[in-house]
Scaffold this active site. Sequence first.
Site, mmCIF file in Angstrom:
data_model
loop_
_atom_site.group_PDB
_atom_site.id
_atom_site.type_symbol
_atom_site.label_atom_id
_atom_site.label_comp_id
_atom_site.label_asym_id
_atom_site.label_seq_id
_atom_site.Cartn_x
_atom_site.Cartn_y
_atom_site.Cartn_z
ATOM 1 N N LEU A 212 0.797 -1.188 0.102
ATOM 2 C CA LEU A 212 -0.005 -0.152 -0.098
ATOM 3 C C LEU A 212 0.749 1.182 0.077
ATOM 4 O O LEU A 212 0.320 2.289 -0.613
ATOM 5 C CB LEU A 212 -0.923 0.071 1.160
ATOM 6 C CG LEU A 212 -2.109 -1.182 1.089
ATOM 7 C CD1 LEU A 212 -2.972 -0.987 2.687
ATOM 8 C CD2 LEU A 212 -2.878 -0.929 0.014
ATOM 9 N N GLY B 291 7.804 4.145 3.442
ATOM 10 C CA GLY B 291 8.392 5.358 3.849
ATOM 11 C C GLY B 291 9.785 5.118 4.121
ATOM 12 O O GLY B 291 10.394 4.342 3.524
ATOM 13 N N LYS C 223 1.666 -2.548 9.084
ATOM 14 C CA LYS C 223 2.694 -1.370 9.113
ATOM 15 C C LYS C 223 3.987 -2.324 9.545
ATOM 16 O O LYS C 223 4.024 -2.505 10.857
ATOM 17 C CB LYS C 223 2.441 -0.242 9.889
ATOM 18 C CG LYS C 223 3.487 0.933 9.704
ATOM 19 C CD LYS C 223 3.031 2.123 10.261
ATOM 20 C CE LYS C 223 3.955 3.280 9.900
ATOM 21 N NZ LYS C 223 3.569 4.566 10.526
ATOM 22 N N ASP D 54 1.320 16.898 12.928
ATOM 23 C CA ASP D 54 1.567 16.449 11.415
ATOM 24 C C ASP D 54 0.393 16.242 10.773
ATOM 25 O O ASP D 54 0.196 15.326 9.861
ATOM 26 C CB ASP D 54 2.537 15.251 11.547
ATOM 27 C CG ASP D 54 2.921 14.787 10.072
ATOM 28 O OD1 ASP D 54 3.171 15.862 9.315
ATOM 29 O OD2 ASP D 54 3.318 13.748 9.641
#
Length: 893
Positions: A502, A505, A525, A621
Amino acid sequence: MAGHHHEHEQERDHEQEHEHDSLQRPTTGSERTRSISFSKLLTRSWKRNASSSNNMSVSSVNLYSDPENSRESDHNNSGSEGQSSRFSKLKSMFQSGNSSKNASAHNSSQSSLEGDSASSSSKLRYVKPMTSVANASPASPPLSPTIPETDVLQTPKMVHIDQHEHEREHSNCGSPIMLSSSSFSPTVARTGTGRRRSPSTPIMPSQNSNNSSSTSAIRPNNYRHHSGSQGFSSNNPFRERAGTVRSSNPYFAYQGLPTHAMSSHDLDEGFQPYANGSGIHFLSTPTSKTNSLTNTKNLSNLSLNEIKENEEVQEFNNEDFFFHDIPKDLSLKDTLNGSPSRGSSKSPTITQTFPSIIVGFDNEYEEDNNNDKHDEKEEQQTTTDNKTRNLSPTKQNGKATHPRIKIPLRRAASEPNGLQLASATSPTSSSARKTSGSSNINDKIPGQSVPPPNSFFPQEPSPKISDFPEPRRSRRLRTKSFSNKFQDIMVGPQSFEKIRLLGQGDVGKVFLVREKKTNRVYALKVLSKDEMIKRNKIKRVLTEQEILATSNHPFIVTLYHSFQSEDYLYLCMEYCMGGEFFRALQTRKTKCICEDDARFYASEVTAALEYLHLLGFIYRDLKPENILLHQSGHIMLSDFDLSIQAKDSKVPVVKGSAQSTLVDTKICSDGFRTNSFVGTEEYIAPEVIRGNGHTAAVDWWTLGILIYEMLFGFTPFKGDNTNETFTNILKNEVSFPNNNEISRTCKDLIKKLLTKNESKRLGCKMGAADVKKHPFFKKVQWSLLRNQEPPLIPVLSEDGYDFAKLSSNKKRQTSQDSHKHLDEQEKNMFEERVEYDDEVSEDDPFHDFNSMSLMEQDNNSMIYGNTNSYGKIAYTPNSNRSRSNSHRTFFKR
């Protein structure tokens, strides 16, 4: 004497006329109305002398009278009634003064006999003077077949006087009238006429007679009416007391005498036919073709104090409630181990605070004799249901019951004596009584031994806390604030199957995975420990795990599992099918949406920020890339690696009126500042660039940037490079394109959110409460945000956008060997072994990262389907959403 007698007769006529208006017509058994509670009519002194019993009082009153007897009775009484009333009125005209004196003298003497109890009770009415049965005063016809005249209650101090008068009456009358033991059709003497009533005719009182009893009920032989006016002989003072109670209230002429008003001697004589083996049925109905009220009474309406509250009753058999096949050789008197008839008639002392919930037979106990202050409280708990007493037990499911008894499930004011009857012949109940714990109420009651209900009725054992195994939690997990939501890890990397990538980073990747056991879809993740150590991001992942585990909000992604292996950290989260909100904006031609749609998303982001601030977290953020779209179309905040928790956060303060309640969220992080230079350059607040520290107000700055970008498709301070962008943020004021389609309130909100001085920025005083009060959000229903229709719905489609390919452009694939290396690395991610919390050493930098699973998983997770094109998303407008500005829909922009 005759004048004195008629003077009292006149006074009683006036009193009865007044009382007749207040009398309530008794209802039949099928009517559901409230009836008078006997305990409310008794004075305290009478109540203390009343004894409880297991006996059953059956009143068989027939509402349908014999036509011949009624017509003859009316004919005989009409003349005498008129003569008596005319004479009384004539007498009162000449002797009104003398009558008043005699009445006052009689009242004073009557008050002296009744004592303090009569003077202190407001419920006692005038007590009729005791007269002989031989009195030949004419009797008037009854008012109605269903309206008996009520008599007054006599205090316990009047009982001995009643007994004395009663014995004198019997001595004058000769032999009393006795009921035949072979027939249950009683014959009752009728004063003045010597006529016997038929069993089908109810015995009604005489209005103008001086008899001390006003009501008489047809009863079986075992239940004689003990009123002095009926001429029944009795040498038992307890029986005389029961007769006084029967004659004092019309309610008991139909419903029978309550057990707490009867003595143990009534119970003994009631059981005498069975004890002698005579074979006469104890509860057999009279030999009349008409059913009595007690037989036609609806048992489903019985409740405490005979108040018919439609209380449900569970019946185990469909046969008649009364049993008729009791063995002759069975002595019920011998089976009553705990009956008061075996000893004193004194009521036991109940120390239980609240009434017990009893399944099966029921009985009533009275409060302690010396505890007067609880009398009125106990009156509300006293029951008058006598239909489940004295049952002959047989074996049913290994317990003691009668085969033809309908056993109701109902409340009781205390532990019943009827339970002792059922347990007398049951060995299992006796053993259960012996093994009962010391916490039983019987341990506090001397001489009482009442088994628990489950000792004679089979019940499923109640689950105990010890029956449920406590979730396993490691020592480190138990120290966390979110430990009550999680338990030790239940899955591992091998439990998931990779579907596709998906996103990725600098320190990890996000995969779409399927759990093999449940076939549910999650977003996994995976973070590399080595990369995080190199980039000094260990604290960030620990903060992200804490925020995800602590949060429970519809606009924040849910964490289902988190665990670690030797090389990786894993965060298994809810899969948001819509992907990043930034991608949804990029699919638009102008990269923007209309004001109404922007208001919808801005309100949900505001609600999510408010929740985080309440927990003491600063997001720091906020940007479209970190906002995900749920499959329902609502937003979900993610990526909390840049967030920070305020130290020594305070409790939020609720301010405002009842109509507008506001929560001060700024106080949760008040006084906390951090100097970290974090965030996306286009969204960084001025105080962060200056390096003087920042507070939670940075989130409201980023909200202003987000609303601006949703409306115009670009950020307000973007420059050609990073330095130019920072310069614009510090010096330039926000400007709007020449676009008149944006409302003034929307522009005003953006200006106040993008105020460079954080002390004057919107939200710096009361946090989210200041933002929610702005006119831009005036029509927003904050409590119903999750139920509002979103502007667009993400749909899996082959023709949709493949975000994985868009993100692959950022990859640096210089050679085929590096591609093979990535595939091998991803394969190893799903073959690692889980390291539990207790296995991680204290010197490990990730020892605070917990391997845990959510205890209550959300069943709304997506189910994997082979035909779905995961990763290819198309956005469709929501046809159910109303748009006030239809010419600027989502697709036209």
